[in-house]
Structures are given as C-alpha cells and as structure tokens.
Design a protein around this motif. Structure first.
Motif, PDB file in Angstrom:
ATOM      1  N   LEU A 385       0.870  -1.170   0.000  1.00 44.59           N
ATOM      2  CA  LEU A 385       0.000   0.000   0.000  1.00 44.59           C
ATOM      3  C   LEU A 385       0.905   1.216   0.000  1.00 44.59           C
ATOM      4  O   LEU A 385       1.724   1.384   0.916  1.00 44.59           O
ATOM      5  CB  LEU A 385      -0.898   0.018   1.235  1.00 44.59           C
ATOM      6  CG  LEU A 385      -1.851  -1.154   1.446  1.00 44.59           C
ATOM      7  CD1 LEU A 385      -2.567  -1.009   2.786  1.00 44.59           C
ATOM      8  CD2 LEU A 385      -2.867  -1.238   0.321  1.00 44.59           C
ATOM      9  N   VAL A 396      -7.365   1.037   6.074  1.00 42.61           N
ATOM     10  CA  VAL A 396      -7.414  -0.243   5.369  1.00 42.61           C
ATOM     11  C   VAL A 396      -7.453  -1.342   6.427  1.00 42.61           C
ATOM     12  O   VAL A 396      -6.578  -1.407   7.293  1.00 42.61           O
ATOM     13  CB  VAL A 396      -6.203  -0.431   4.440  1.00 42.61           C
ATOM     14  CG1 VAL A 396      -6.286  -1.773   3.726  1.00 42.61           C
ATOM     15  CG2 VAL A 396      -6.136   0.708   3.423  1.00 42.61           C
ATOM     16  N   LEU A 418       3.939  -1.063   3.936  1.00 45.02           N
ATOM     17  CA  LEU A 418       3.041   0.048   4.222  1.00 45.02           C
ATOM     18  C   LEU A 418       3.819   1.347   4.081  1.00 45.02           C
ATOM     19  O   LEU A 418       4.709   1.628   4.895  1.00 45.02           O
ATOM     20  CB  LEU A 418       2.478  -0.084   5.637  1.00 45.02           C
ATOM     21  CG  LEU A 418       1.696  -1.378   5.925  1.00 45.02           C
ATOM     22  CD1 LEU A 418       1.319  -1.469   7.397  1.00 45.02           C
ATOM     23  CD2 LEU A 418       0.462  -1.470   5.044  1.00 45.02           C
ATOM     24  N   THR A 421       0.807   5.314   4.898  1.00 42.91           N
ATOM     25  CA  THR A 421      -0.510   4.791   5.249  1.00 42.91           C
ATOM     26  C   THR A 421      -0.871   5.248   6.655  1.00 42.91           C
ATOM     27  O   THR A 421      -0.007   5.590   7.460  1.00 42.91           O
ATOM     28  CB  THR A 421      -0.538   3.254   5.202  1.00 42.91           C
ATOM     29  OG1 THR A 421       0.381   2.729   6.184  1.00 42.91           O
ATOM     30  CG2 THR A 421      -0.158   2.740   3.828  1.00 42.91           C
ATOM     31  N   THR A 424      -3.872   1.325   9.411  1.00 39.98           N
ATOM     32  CA  THR A 424      -3.958   0.001   8.804  1.00 39.98           C
ATOM     33  C   THR A 424      -4.100  -1.033   9.906  1.00 39.98           C
ATOM     34  O   THR A 424      -3.327  -1.029  10.873  1.00 39.98           O
ATOM     35  CB  THR A 424      -2.697  -0.303   7.980  1.00 39.98           C
ATOM     36  OG1 THR A 424      -2.542   0.701   6.978  1.00 39.98           O
ATOM     37  CG2 THR A 424      -2.801  -1.666   7.307  1.00 39.98           C
ATOM     38  N   SER A 430      -3.595  -2.475  15.013  1.00 38.97           N
ATOM     39  CA  SER A 430      -3.023  -1.436  14.164  1.00 38.97           C
ATOM     40  C   SER A 430      -1.542  -1.675  13.903  1.00 38.97           C
ATOM     41  O   SER A 430      -0.817  -2.177  14.767  1.00 38.97           O
ATOM     42  CB  SER A 430      -3.207  -0.068  14.822  1.00 38.97           C
ATOM     43  OG  SER A 430      -4.574   0.254  14.934  1.00 38.97           O
TER      44      SER A 430
END
Length: 574
Positions: A385, A396, A418, A421, A424, A430
């Motif tokens: 991502l 996400v 990641l 981001t 997430t 998390s």
C-alpha cells in the motif's frame, strides 16, 4: 440444421479433447484456439460446453487425451466418480467449473451449468438469432431493443449502444470473433451514455480486444451469467467501465487482460459469485490506471468470487489480483470492500495486492476492507500500500486473511509494505508504516550471488535483495530521503549494511537509525563516474522485530540529483 463441424468458425472448432453427455445425449463441446503470439505460450486451446440445469443431474465426461483430471474451483467440492476412462459429476445447482488435465492449463474444459430460462418467441424480440451461423458485423441498437441468441446460434458480430436505454442482449448463443484481427480498443459490447442495459447468458469466444466496454456517463448496467472463453489476445479486458450502478454476477470471465478495469466515475458497484481467470496480461480487479479523466470509485462491494488463476506479466509488481493505481489530482477511491474471495493460484512474479497512489495529488484513498480472503497458492507473498505524494492511504482493514494455509497476523505474514498509510489494521490490530524485510536464522543462509563486494559476499546473502526493485530509482532530486523498514530476524545478531548510490559532485551521507540509535557512515563524494558504495560493518543488535530508518541525505544540505541503485543488509556474525 447444420452439423457441428459445418458450424466451425475461425478460432473455434469441435473439441478434440473432451466429450460430454447428459444421460444418453452427447452435448456439443467447442474448442477455442489461440491465433496470436500474445502472452503465455503454454495455453493454446481450451474447450467449453454449456447447458441449463433445473434439477440435480449427473454429467458424464471423457477426456480424449491422457492426464489426471482435476475439477475446480476446489470450494465447489463437486461429487465425482471415476469409472474407467470416464468421470461422472453430480451437479445439484447451477455452477461453473474448470476441468484441468495434467499439471498445466493446456486443453482445459470450461463447463457451465446455467440456471433455467424460458426462451422468448421470435416475434416478441427485436432481433432473434436461431441456431446456426450468422454473419452480422457491428449491430447498432436503439432504445428498447431486445436481442436474443438461441442455443446453437453462432453470431460473428458485436454490438454498439450509444445514448440508448432499456436494452437487453440475452440468450444461450455464442459470439464468435476469431475471424477478426487483434485491436486493443475494439469493443464487443460498446456502450456510452447508456441507461438500464442487461447482458445475460451469452458466451464470447476469441474476442479481439475489450469486451464489455461501457464508458462515459452510464448508469444501471447489469452483466449476468456471461461466459468469456478463448480470450488469448492481449487487451481482452472483461468488464471495463465507468458506471453508476454496476452489477456483475454469476459470470465466468477468462481474460488476457484485466477481468475488471474500473475507471471514470464508477459508483454503487456489486460484483458477486463470479469465476475469474486472468491468463497472463493485466490484473483481476484493476482500479484506476487511466490518465486524463476523472476518477471516482465509491461504494464498491466485491464478494463471493473465486479467482481460478491470477496471471503474471512484464509489469508484475503492478498487476496484482487487487490493484489500484492513481494518476493526476482529485482522485477518489472510498468505501471499497472485498470479501469472501478464494484465490486458487497467483502466477509467478505476481504480488497479491498492490495499491499505488504516489503519482496522485489532492486525492482520497480510504475505508477499504479485505475480509475472508484465502490465497491457496502464490509464487511469493508480497503486497504493498503506497499513499499519494501528499497524503496517505487510510483506514485499510484486513480481517481473516489466510495465505497458503496460514492466518495472517502481521504485515510480515502478508509480505505487506506500508508506505504513507494511516490506520492500517489486521484483525483489528493497528500497524505502522514500513517495508517488510525477512531475515533467515543464523547459519541457515544458503549461498547466493551478492550485489556487493567480495568482502560483503562472505558475510552471507543480501537480506534485502528481494525488495531491490521497488527501492531502486526511488530516490532522486532530494535533500533527504528516509526509507522506513520493518526488520524481522530470528534473534540478536551483528549485521553489516550499505547502499549504492549514483550522483555527481556532492557528498552523500547514509545513516541507519534503529530505536533512535544512529549509525552514520562517513560522507562519500559522488563523482558521476559510475556508482559509489557506502558500506558499514556495525554491531547492530535488535530483537525479533524492529523498526529501522535508512536515511540518505546530501551532506551539504543542498538538493542533489542522486539515485539509489542498491541496498543491502547482511548478517556478519554475533
């Protein structure tokens, strides 16, 4: 009526691989033939057969050529019985199956048990194609038109729908297009500025380009029980659209490009109960990618689909089963949900997820859910991502993600990088930004070619080598760049690290920060005569998982045009 052999058309003949019976009735089994050098060369033909199913029945199948037969999708769990050279399948409901023979996909059989339907009377529709071969070409439709292809109809034609509404194209016939040359922007179903369109029940064989292609101001498009077979040529995108109100259900889409290419304004989307096969080129769910137009994707629900196989192509890092790529400004991808998806095979080189928004500005990518996703087989476990150049991919959530039998509990389990981001989560836990690097236990490294000096080779393999491609070339024309890494090792150890950079006439400093401890290198002057390496052997120690930052900066504080060409981390003892 003409016999099956007389109905053969270019790119389509009576199958030489399979026979199928229901009771004592033998069904016509067709074979799509590859007529292009595009893409993979290990699949040159596939057979297909279809029939309506209104009650449980037994299908008898004979493979004319040797090889163990496997019935897929696996999740269907179809009762089978082998008697001599024949296979008996018990079907209890409408379904779509792919039967493979041997270890590859050459000469597969696509078997479709359709839901029952009542054919209309010829006089009740605008255009009725009876059993037989029909030379049509492009057929332009008007508002209110109803077109029906009867069972046994083979139509060498395609449809244009421009500024029309309330049109239906249905039946059990075949659109056979193997006589046409490849053309990327060919559109089998060409729609612009349409409303309330239904495409249902047909089979498209050997399309020359884009298939269901509806652009520019469409609303309420339904694609149901459509079968795409023999899509050997590049650019055979399955459903390519920007539509407000899109429903695609109960289809079998075999494509040699994106199964779904969604662009423009595409809202209120439902994609469910489909069997998807991406042959080689493109991805399965391809979102964005187009340039020079508005992109808005909202309220997107993809559920209960099976991906038979996701292909791998030249641009493998960017053509995953789940792929998004945004360009330009003011792009929106919001409220997307992928759930209950069974991925049976991802071809070599392919990532399983790739969301790239770094070339977009002032854009929103958020509220994306992946729930109950199973990946049975993949060549590598890797995903990414990557947020926009001035923002992040936000919110996400991954829930019950299983890769090759292991439930994912962390980004490392999913190979998930990641980058820019926020929020997430994996099963509600998390995780911060970071690029995942996996190290082996001490003493278990196998010899491999290193990208650095012989002294570094002696230290063991480059633990970052698998991630070189996305890092290389990512650092240009900057004062300072921080590359965040999540480093997973089996225990404390001593490592050496280094980078290779290219630039001209200014010094570069490289610093590795672990737990806020700085391990700087001496400045190195970039002369522009080839690459310069910065190497450090440092007793860097950390536990199972630590967050590290590799900082590359122009030492004099000025902006410099330099490029990262290599990066390595190697165990050197301890």
């Amino acid at each position: 009526m003409k016999g099956p052999r007389e109905a053969e058309t270019p790119g389509m003949r009576v199958s030489e691989d399979w026979q199928v019976w229901i009771g004592e009735k033998e069904l016509p089994v067709w074979e799509a033939l590859k007529n292009t050098n595009h893409g993979t060369h290990d699949i040159t033909r596939m057979s297909f057969v279809g029939f309506d199913l209104d009650k449980p029945l037994v299908v008898r199948i004979r493979a004319k050529k040797p090889g163990a037969v496997e019935v897929r999708p696996y999740a269907e769990n179809i009762p089978t019985e082998k008697r001599g050279e024949e296979l008996f399948l018990t079907l209890k409901k409408p379904t779509k199956l792919i039967l493979t023979r041997g270890t590859g996909y050459e000469g597969t059989l696509i078997l479709t048990a359709n839901p029952p339907h009542l054919p209309p009377k010829p006089e009740s529709v605008t255009r009725y194609f009876a059993s037989g071969v029909h030379e049509v070409g492009e057929l332009a439709l008007k508002s209110g038109d109803r077109v029906y292809l009867a069972e046994g109809a083979i139509v060498k034609g395609w449809f244009a729908l421009q500024k029309v509404e309330n049109v239906q194209i249905t039946g059990r016939g075949i659109l056979s297009l193997g006589h046409l040359p490849h053309k990327e922007d060919f559109r089998v179903f060409k729609g612009d500025a349409t409303q309330n369109i239904l495409i249902e029940g047909l089979t498209v064989c050997n399309a020359p380009g884009w298939i269901v292609s509806f652009w520019n101001g469409n609303s309420n498009l339904t694609v149901r029980n459509l079968k795409l077979v023999g899509s050997f040529r590049y650019n055979t995108d399955g459903v390519q659209t920007g539509t407000d109100g899109l429903l695609v259900e109960d289809c079998l889409l075999q494509c040699n490009d994106d199964n779904f290419s969604l662009n423009g304004v595409c809202k209120n989307v439902v994609i469910r109960n489909n069997l998807l096969w991406n042959l080689y080129n493109g991805g399965v769910f391809m979102l964005g990618w187009a340039t020079g137009q508005q992109f808005e994707l909202r309220n997107f629900d993809v559920h209960h689909n099976v991906i038979f196989r996701a292909g791998g192509c030249c641009d493998y890092d960017r053509k995953a089963p789940f792929s998004l790529k945004l360009f330009g400004s003011n792009r929106v991808a919001e409220n997307l949900k992928f759930s209950d998806i069974d991925i049976e095979d991802i071809a070599p080189y392919g990532r399983w997820l790739d969301f790239q928004a770094e070339k977009a500005t002032k854009s929103v990518v958020r509220k994306i859910q992946f729930e109950n996703i199973t990946i049975r087989k993949t060549w590598r476990v890797e995903a990414e991502l990557r947020g926009t150049s001035d923002g992040a991919i936000e919110e996400v959530a991954f829930t019950n993600l299983v890769i090759q039998g292991k439930r994912v509990a962390s980004p490392q389990d999913a190979g998930l990088n990641l980058i820019r981001t926020k929020n997430t989560t994996i099963d509600s836990k998390s995780f911060p930004d970071g690029i995942v690097f996996e190290a082996k236990k001490s003493g278990s490294e196998s010899p491999q070619q290193s990208t650095v000096s012989s002294s570094a080779q002696a230290a063991g393999p480059n633990l970052l080598e698998a991630r070189q491609k996305e890092l290389r070339g990512s650092v240009m024309d900057q004062k300072q760049v921080d590359i965040t890494m999540l480093l997973k090792v089996s225990g404390p150890g001593v490592y050496r690290y280094g980078v290779r950079v290219r630039g001209k006439d200014f010094p570069v400093k490289v610093t590795l920060l672990i737990n806020d401890e700085q391990h700087p290198s001496p400045d190195v002057l970039l002369t522009g005569e080839g690459s310069q390496s910065v190497e450090r052997t440092q007793p860097v120690r950390w536990d199972e998982l630590r967050r590290a930052v590799l900082r590359i900066e122009v030492a004099n504080g000025k902006r410099g045009s330099f490029q990262l060409e290599g990066i390595w981390l190697q165990r050197s003892g301890g």
